[in-house]
Design a protein around this motif. Sequence first.
Motif, PDB file in Angstrom:
ATOM      1  N   ALA A  43       0.804  -1.253   0.073  1.00 19.37           N
ATOM      2  CA  ALA A  43       0.038  -0.101  -0.013  1.00 19.37           C
ATOM      3  C   ALA A  43       0.915   0.908   0.134  1.00 19.37           C
ATOM      4  CB  ALA A  43      -0.919  -0.057   1.188  1.00 19.37           C
ATOM      5  N   HIS A  44       0.345   2.273  -0.588  1.00 22.09           N
ATOM      6  CA  HIS A  44       0.946   3.375  -0.454  1.00 22.09           C
ATOM      7  C   HIS A  44      -0.059   4.641  -0.292  1.00 22.09           C
ATOM      8  CE1 HIS A  44       4.196   6.480  -1.420  1.00 22.09           C
ATOM      9  NE2 HIS A  44       3.086   7.126  -2.083  1.00 22.09           N
ATOM     10  N   ALA A  45       0.145   5.292   0.584  1.00 23.04           N
ATOM     11  CA  ALA A  45      -0.766   6.607   1.125  1.00 23.04           C
ATOM     12  C   ALA A  45      -0.653   7.774   0.299  1.00 23.04           C
ATOM     13  CB  ALA A  45      -0.751   6.707   2.735  1.00 23.04           C
ATOM     14  N   PRO A  47      -2.388  12.041  -0.079  1.00 23.76           N
ATOM     15  CA  PRO A  47      -3.651  12.658   0.469  1.00 23.76           C
ATOM     16  C   PRO A  47      -5.045  12.339   0.297  1.00 23.76           C
ATOM     17  CG  PRO A  47      -1.838  14.086  -0.418  1.00 23.76           C
ATOM     18  CD  PRO A  47      -1.529  12.580  -0.763  1.00 23.76           C
ATOM     19  N   SER A  48      -5.338  11.950  -1.098  1.00 21.41           N
ATOM     20  CA  SER A  48      -6.623  11.602  -1.448  1.00 21.41           C
ATOM     21  C   SER A  48      -7.211   9.952  -1.466  1.00 21.41           C
ATOM     22  CB  SER A  48      -7.244  12.492  -2.681  1.00 21.41           C
ATOM     23  OG  SER A  48      -6.190  11.884  -3.570  1.00 21.41           O
ATOM     24  N   ARG A  49      -6.093   9.387  -1.165  1.00 20.91           N
ATOM     25  CA  ARG A  49      -6.617   7.718  -1.536  1.00 20.91           C
ATOM     26  C   ARG A  49      -5.216   7.150  -0.925  1.00 20.91           C
ATOM     27  NH1 ARG A  49      -3.844   9.490  -6.150  1.00 20.91           N
ATOM     28  NH2 ARG A  49      -2.304   8.059  -6.839  1.00 20.91           N
ATOM     29  N   VAL A  50      -5.530   5.683  -0.904  1.00 19.82           N
ATOM     30  CA  VAL A  50      -4.298   4.716  -0.738  1.00 19.82           C
ATOM     31  C   VAL A  50      -4.371   3.757  -1.664  1.00 19.82           C
ATOM     32  CG1 VAL A  50      -3.664   2.642   0.815  1.00 19.82           C
ATOM     33  CG2 VAL A  50      -4.703   4.945   1.716  1.00 19.82           C
ATOM     34  N   ASP A  51      -3.495   3.511  -2.450  1.00 16.36           N
ATOM     35  CA  ASP A  51      -3.281   2.726  -3.592  1.00 16.36           C
ATOM     36  C   ASP A  51      -2.713   1.397  -3.083  1.00 16.36           C
ATOM     37  OD1 ASP A  51      -3.936   4.612  -5.342  1.00 16.36           O
ATOM     38  OD2 ASP A  51      -1.765   5.070  -5.691  1.00 16.36           O
ATOM     39  N   LEU A  52      -3.600   0.297  -3.382  1.00 19.78           N
ATOM     40  CA  LEU A  52      -3.217  -1.053  -3.001  1.00 19.78           C
ATOM     41  C   LEU A  52      -2.791  -1.887  -4.149  1.00 19.78           C
ATOM     42  CD1 LEU A  52      -6.508  -1.396  -0.866  1.00 19.78           C
ATOM     43  CD2 LEU A  52      -4.133  -1.445  -0.086  1.00 19.78           C
ATOM     44  N   LEU A  53      -1.813  -2.751  -3.919  1.00 19.59           N
ATOM     45  CA  LEU A  53      -1.362  -3.906  -4.940  1.00 19.59           C
ATOM     46  C   LEU A  53      -1.389  -4.907  -4.288  1.00 19.59           C
ATOM     47  CD1 LEU A  53      -0.053  -3.450  -7.791  1.00 19.59           C
ATOM     48  CD2 LEU A  53       2.174  -3.666  -6.676  1.00 19.59           C
ATOM     49  N   LEU A  54      -2.292  -5.768  -4.773  1.00 18.75           N
ATOM     50  CA  LEU A  54      -3.076  -7.122  -4.149  1.00 18.75           C
ATOM     51  C   LEU A  54      -2.220  -8.306  -5.096  1.00 18.75           C
ATOM     52  CD1 LEU A  54      -6.357  -6.166  -3.332  1.00 18.75           C
ATOM     53  CD2 LEU A  54      -4.480  -5.815  -1.995  1.00 18.75           C
ATOM     54  N   PHE A  55      -1.607  -9.275  -4.601  1.00 16.58           N
ATOM     55  CA  PHE A  55      -0.952 -10.110  -5.286  1.00 16.58           C
ATOM     56  C   PHE A  55      -1.944 -11.517  -4.946  1.00 16.58           C
ATOM     57  CE2 PHE A  55       2.655  -7.561  -4.870  1.00 16.58           C
ATOM     58  CZ  PHE A  55       3.271  -7.627  -6.032  1.00 16.58           C
ATOM     59  N   LEU A  56      -2.612 -11.986  -5.865  1.00 19.45           N
ATOM     60  CA  LEU A  56      -3.477 -13.218  -5.677  1.00 19.45           C
ATOM     61  C   LEU A  56      -3.289 -14.435  -6.426  1.00 19.45           C
ATOM     62  CD1 LEU A  56      -6.808 -10.868  -5.899  1.00 19.45           C
ATOM     63  CD2 LEU A  56      -5.660 -11.348  -4.138  1.00 19.45           C
ATOM     64  N   ARG A  57      -3.417 -15.391  -5.659  1.00 21.30           N
ATOM     65  CA  ARG A  57      -2.869 -17.030  -6.148  1.00 21.30           C
ATOM     66  C   ARG A  57      -4.116 -16.892  -7.229  1.00 21.30           C
ATOM     67  NH1 ARG A  57      -2.436 -18.135  -1.077  1.00 21.30           N
ATOM     68  NH2 ARG A  57      -4.668 -19.144  -1.058  1.00 21.30           N
ATOM     69  N   GLU A  58      -3.557 -17.612  -8.427  1.00 21.83           N
ATOM     70  CA  GLU A  58      -4.598 -17.684  -9.811  1.00 21.83           C
ATOM     71  C   GLU A  58      -5.409 -18.773  -9.325  1.00 21.83           C
ATOM     72  OE1 GLU A  58      -3.826 -18.747 -14.376  1.00 21.83           O
ATOM     73  OE2 GLU A  58      -2.134 -17.978 -13.318  1.00 21.83           O
ATOM     74  N   THR A  59      -6.563 -18.716  -9.599  1.00 20.06           N
ATOM     75  CA  THR A  59      -7.754 -19.887  -9.525  1.00 20.06           C
ATOM     76  C   THR A  59      -8.455 -19.882 -10.688  1.00 20.06           C
ATOM     77  OG1 THR A  59      -9.178 -18.152  -8.737  1.00 20.06           O
ATOM     78  CG2 THR A  59      -7.922 -19.402  -7.025  1.00 20.06           C
TER      79      THR A  59
END
Length: 119
Positions: A43-45, A47-59
């Motif tokens: 995550a990176h905060a 002033p107007s938002r928090v950006d998220l980078l999510l690593f998800l296992r493939e299904t």
Amino acid sequence: MHLVLACLIRRQPGRTHPQEAAEVVDILWAHATAADHLEHARAHAHPSRVDLLLFLRETADQDPQHQAATLLARCHRASPLLRERYRPPAPEYGQPPAPLTPLTSGHLTSPTPEEDTPS
């Protein structure tokens, strides 16, 4: 492995504090289940938002955008901190959905040795 970029939009833009990104990641882990297939989160905060980078296992049977949206909606419902700071991330709350964008084809690939060598 799928990589999904998402963001949580602040209710009121303002200053971030040093631990804000870590708090959001901790909340994600606290409410993630095995069915979410979450492997890693960054995550990176701002002033107007928090950006998220999510690593998800493939299904084979789940869309990574849907997986990420489901996880973020659950976290927002369960966390007083997220509810206080950020707008709801899912359309079921009557708000526009947070942007969820798989990067490239949604799959991570390792560079070949030729691509990894600087020119």
